[in-house]
Design an enzyme around this catalytic site. Structure first.
Site, mmCIF file in Angstrom:
data_model
loop_
_atom_site.group_PDB
_atom_site.id
_atom_site.type_symbol
_atom_site.label_atom_id
_atom_site.label_comp_id
_atom_site.label_asym_id
_atom_site.label_seq_id
_atom_site.Cartn_x
_atom_site.Cartn_y
_atom_site.Cartn_z
ATOM 1 N N ASN A 283 4.988 -6.422 8.598
ATOM 2 C CA ASN A 283 3.907 -6.172 8.620
ATOM 3 C C ASN A 283 3.148 -7.354 8.454
ATOM 4 O OD1 ASN A 283 4.239 -4.142 6.132
ATOM 5 N ND2 ASN A 283 2.174 -4.917 5.482
ATOM 6 N N ALA B 58 2.335 6.346 8.290
ATOM 7 C CA ALA B 58 3.861 6.045 8.150
ATOM 8 C C ALA B 58 4.269 5.675 7.024
ATOM 9 C CB ALA B 58 4.121 4.656 8.285
ATOM 10 N N CYS C 65 -3.624 -3.711 2.636
ATOM 11 C CA CYS C 65 -3.170 -3.127 1.371
ATOM 12 C C CYS C 65 -3.753 -3.814 0.100
ATOM 13 C CB CYS C 65 -2.457 -1.730 1.205
ATOM 14 S SG CYS C 65 -1.127 -1.793 2.849
HETATM 15 C C1 LIG Z 1 0.530 0.718 8.371
HETATM 16 C C2 LIG Z 1 1.344 0.520 7.692
HETATM 17 C C3 LIG Z 1 2.513 1.334 7.350
HETATM 18 C C4 LIG Z 1 1.307 2.467 7.015
HETATM 19 O O1 LIG Z 1 1.419 3.243 7.813
HETATM 20 P P1 LIG Z 1 -0.551 4.792 7.687
HETATM 21 O O2 LIG Z 1 -0.088 4.745 8.475
HETATM 22 O O3 LIG Z 1 -1.402 3.493 7.582
HETATM 23 O O4 LIG Z 1 0.428 4.993 6.072
HETATM 24 C C5 LIG Z 1 4.056 1.354 6.594
HETATM 25 N N1 LIG Z 1 4.198 0.467 7.082
HETATM 26 C C6 LIG Z 1 4.260 -0.373 7.679
HETATM 27 C C7 LIG Z 1 5.275 -1.563 8.303
HETATM 28 C C8 LIG Z 1 3.299 -0.509 8.217
HETATM 29 O O5 LIG Z 1 2.160 -1.783 9.007
#
Ligand SMILES: *Cc1c(COP(=O)(O)O)cnc(C)c1O
Length: 397
Positions: free
Chosen positions: A155, A72, A329
């Protein structure tokens, strides 16, 4: 000491059915899915296309609208920078890019990075419940706007934005609309057509698929044009060069199909676990409050504040409990969560907050055990008094 994993918002384990689908593509069917001059390559290509259809079905898209990425983070970068740069390069004068203070860092930083290319980033505030006031968006897009990016579910808190209403406002303002669906996809029913989205990002490892793969939905009618982030062989309709990881993609497709079938049952399971956890904490006399308590939220994410109990001190007491402080993160830097402070929590209140996120494979028995551990640890930390808290958390920093 049995570990107890309550951090599914950071990442989920792979569903065993996903692993089963992936294994042959690491072993005998390892061929390059772009090498369609031979049968092994054709088999890998077929696995990729089956997966593409599964992911498209989960969000109501056409398979041709799915572009595979590494996750993402990359999908969000491609959507935001790609759309802004394409518009600028083709003489579109709209410079404003609008997003929200509680977005994932990869969205916020993508938007902020565009300032150095002459764009005008606007970061909108949220209320005490983590929600964006539609009037604030209406006002922001009254200035010609290239793109609006608003996540479906947060998240850290699980807060769901009112996307149907916000989408109409972005559309009326003439802006493209992107949504980060990384947390929401597979957890709550989503339809890119009903929401009238132009771009949407998903990630496999938030829905019981593997890490390292995600996708960007890019609308075809009307066709949304993007500038690719990297140069190369022109795979994925020229939008994302590089050899596709067929095994990861097949796992992602399997995870999406399971989520399509089982998402509602998962949500009921998670709502039940979250309620049981809160009830158990109350029964054990743990003082806590739920952040964004009055907002519609995903059932699987609980952001809790335990007054007088710094999460780091709590985690020291119960190392077997895998939970998170803020988001994964940013938890290395120990600063209070920017998501919670954007909601109006003081830095001290934010610093007393932790995130518990059960998942598909969490059992009711482990929730009871988690409540026992938290209650016991909270009592010890509180009992030790503020001086202990201060010296212990200082020691950690
Ligand atoms: C985990 C997450 C991401 C990042 O996704 P990755 O596949 O780990 O790069 C971005 N946005 C939200 C809301 C997330 O929970």
């Amino acid at each position: 000491m049995e570990e107890l994993y309550l951090d599914n918002a950071a990442t989920t384990p792979c569903d065993p059915r996903v692993i089963e689908v992936m294994m042959p593509l690491f072993a005998e069917d390892f061929a390059n899915p772009h090498s369609t001059t031979h049968a092994p390559g054709e088999r890998a290509a077929k696995a990729v296309e089956t997966a593409r259809a599964g992911i498209a079905a989960l969000i109501g898209a056409d398979p041709r609208e799915i572009i595979f990425t590494s996750g993402a983070t990359e999908a969000n970068n491609l959507a935001i920078k790609g759309a802004a740069r394409y518009r600028a390069r083709h003489g579109d004068g709209r410079k404003r890019i609008v997003t929200v203070a509680t977005e994932h860092k990869c969205v916020l930083e993508s938007v902020r990075d565009l300032a150095s290319e002459g764009f005008d980033p606007v970061i909108l505030p949220v209320d005490r419940n983590g929600r964006l006031n539609p009037d604030h968006l209406r006002e922001a897009v009254s200035v010609p706007t290239a793109l609006v990016s608003i996540m479906a579910a947060n998240n850290e808190t699980g807060v769901l934005h009112d996307l149907p209403v916000l989408s109409r406002i972005a559309r009326d303002g003439g802006a493209l609309l992107h949504s980060d669906l990384a947390q929401a996809a597979g957890k709550t029913a989503l339809d890119v057509r009903a929401l009238d989205l132009d771009l949407a990002s998903v990630s496999a490892h938030k829905m019981y698929g593997p890490k390292g793969v995600g996708a960007l939905f890019v609308r075809r009618r009307p066709r949304i044009r993007l500038e690719p982030l990297f140069s190369g062989g022109g795979q994925e309709r020229g939008l994302r060069s590089g050899t596709l990881p067929a095994a990861l993609i097949a796992g992602f497709g399997c995870a999406a199909r399971i989520a399509t079938r089982q998402g509602e049952a998962d949500a009921r399971h998670l709502a039940h676990l979250a309620e049981a956890l809160c009830n158990s904490l109350h029964a054990r006399q743990v003082a806590f409050s739920i952040n964004a308590k009055d907002a519609p939220r995903l059932p699987g994410i609980l952001s809790l504040r335990l007054p007088g109990v710094p999460p780091l001190a709590l985690m020291e007491q119960v190392p077997e409990l895998a939970l998170s402080v803020g988001s994964a993160c940013s938890s290395a830097d120990l600063a209070p969560s920017y998501v919670l402070t954007a909601m109006g929590l003081s830095p001290e209140e934010a610093a007393e907050s932790l995130r518990l996120s059960p998942g598909r494979f969490t059992t009711p028995a482990s929730i009871t055990r988690a409540a026992d551990l938290i209650a016991c640890a909270a009592q010890q930390v509180r009992g030790a008094g503020p001086a202990w808290n201060r010296s212990r958390s200082d020691a950690r920093i």
